[in-house]
Write an enzyme that holds these catalytic residues in place. Structure first.
Site, PDB file in Angstrom:
ATOM      1  N   ASP A   1       0.841  -1.207   0.000  1.00  0.00           N
ATOM      2  CA  ASP A   1       0.000   0.000   0.000  1.00  0.00           C
ATOM      3  C   ASP A   1       0.879   1.262   0.000  1.00  0.00           C
ATOM      4  OD1 ASP A   1      -2.240   1.589   0.227  1.00  0.00           O
ATOM      5  OD2 ASP A   1      -2.735   1.000   2.275  1.00  0.00           O
TER       6      ASP A   1
ATOM      7  N   THR B   1      -1.022 -11.360   3.007  1.00  0.00           N
ATOM      8  CA  THR B   1       0.054 -12.255   3.480  1.00  0.00           C
ATOM      9  C   THR B   1       1.227 -11.510   4.117  1.00  0.00           C
ATOM     10  OG1 THR B   1       1.279 -12.317   1.380  1.00  0.00           O
ATOM     11  CG2 THR B   1      -0.486 -13.937   1.679  1.00  0.00           C
TER      12      THR B   1
HETATM   13  P1  ADP Z   1      -1.519  -6.924   3.939  1.00  0.00           P
HETATM   14  O1  ADP Z   1      -1.816  -5.868   4.968  1.00  0.00           O
HETATM   15  O2  ADP Z   1      -2.695  -7.200   3.022  1.00  0.00           O
HETATM   16  O3  ADP Z   1      -0.912  -8.156   4.526  1.00  0.00           O
HETATM   17  P2  ADP Z   1       1.124  -6.112   2.942  1.00  0.00           P
HETATM   18  O4  ADP Z   1       1.454  -4.996   2.024  1.00  0.00           O
HETATM   19  O5  ADP Z   1       1.692  -6.082   4.322  1.00  0.00           O
HETATM   20  O6  ADP Z   1      -0.474  -6.212   2.946  1.00  0.00           O
HETATM   21  O7  ADP Z   1       1.566  -7.475   2.288  1.00  0.00           O
HETATM   22  C1  ADP Z   1       0.910  -8.098   1.211  1.00  0.00           C
HETATM   23  C2  ADP Z   1       1.941  -8.762   0.325  1.00  0.00           C
HETATM   24  O8  ADP Z   1       2.524  -7.767  -0.505  1.00  0.00           O
HETATM   25  C3  ADP Z   1       3.103  -9.405   1.093  1.00  0.00           C
HETATM   26  O9  ADP Z   1       3.324 -10.704   0.547  1.00  0.00           O
HETATM   27  C4  ADP Z   1       4.271  -8.480   0.824  1.00  0.00           C
HETATM   28  O10 ADP Z   1       5.507  -9.188   0.797  1.00  0.00           O
HETATM   29  C5  ADP Z   1       3.927  -7.963  -0.549  1.00  0.00           C
HETATM   30  N1  ADP Z   1       4.535  -6.696  -0.984  1.00  0.00           N
HETATM   31  C6  ADP Z   1       5.070  -5.697  -0.244  1.00  0.00           C
HETATM   32  N2  ADP Z   1       5.532  -4.717  -1.050  1.00  0.00           N
HETATM   33  C7  ADP Z   1       5.259  -5.102  -2.329  1.00  0.00           C
HETATM   34  C8  ADP Z   1       5.490  -4.545  -3.626  1.00  0.00           C
HETATM   35  N3  ADP Z   1       6.080  -3.354  -3.781  1.00  0.00           N
HETATM   36  N4  ADP Z   1       5.088  -5.244  -4.721  1.00  0.00           N
HETATM   37  C9  ADP Z   1       4.486  -6.447  -4.592  1.00  0.00           C
HETATM   38  N5  ADP Z   1       4.227  -7.025  -3.404  1.00  0.00           N
HETATM   39  C10 ADP Z   1       4.614  -6.366  -2.289  1.00  0.00           C
END
Ligand code: ADP
Length: 179
Positions: A41, A125
């Site tokens: 996010d 995740t």
């Molecule tokens: P949530 O709160 O839904 O768990 P997160 O952002 O903490 O959301 O994590 C969701 C997934 O996105 C995790 O597997 C994390 O490793 C991954 N993630 C984090 N940054 C990025 C990025 N820039 N691009 C793709 N995936 C990402």
């Protein structure tokens, strides 16, 4: 789980940063306030620029499992679909249902906007703590179920940040092909 090869073949697994994706829409694992946060996010808001936050402020939030669409601003992607997945609390709090809704409602918006390509992260995740293997199954099967049941075929990229998710998705997709 028997899916036609023509649908399975529309899915591509990638390891990397979703913010650089050149697709019609990327999906944001948002939180219900829709005002940015950590993880993917935060990365999306940083890359898209301040116009995204301005538009998100007009939306009034979004429940877990629902989805909202905005412009892509400074991203290559034309749209961003924001969906807060479930916070994982042990598995008995409708987490699987809510995660399914996040993918389903994102696909519904993609269909409504006639999109041809979409990139998903592994929703829930990270900070939200959903077990990765089950989350992977939910992600892939919900997208395939949507394409099959709603008669809507689209190029789907799962863009995974870490190696563990990349390997899980790759082997799950392979198991579906060989089913
Ligand atoms: P949530 O709160 O839904 O768990 P997160 O952002 O903490 O959301 O994590 C969701 C997934 O996105 C995790 O597997 C994390 O490793 C991954 N993630 C984090 N940054 C990025 C990025 N820039 N691009 C793709 N995936 C990402």
């Amino acid at each position: 789980m028997n899916y036609p090869a023509v649908l399975i073949d529309r899915i591509v697994i990638k390891q990397g940063d979703i913010t650089g994706e050149d697709v019609d829409a990327i999906v944001n694992a948002a939180n219900p306030g829709l005002l940015g946060g950590g993880g993917v996010d935060g990365a999306i808001h940083t890359a898209a620029g301040p116009g995204l936050l301005q538009e998100c402020r007009t939306l009034g939030g979004c429940q877990h499992g629902e989805a909202r669409i905005t412009g892509g601003y400074n991203l290559k992607a034309r749209y961003i679909i924001h969906t807060p997945g479930p916070v994982y609390k042990g598995g008995n709090k409708r987490e699987r249902i809510i995660l399914t809704e996040s993918y389903y409602n994102s696909m519904r918006l993609a269909k409504e906007h006639n999109l041809l390509s979409i990139s998903f992260p592994a929703i829930s995740t990270g900070i939200y703590g959903y077990p990765k293997e089950e989350a992977c199954e939910v992600a892939v099967t919900t997208v395939l179920d949507f394409m099959k049941n709603e008669n809507f075929v689209i190029d789907v990229y799962f863009v995974l940040f870490d190696r563990e998710n990349t390997e899980l998705y790759t082997s799950f997709l392979t198991s579906l092909k060989n089913f």
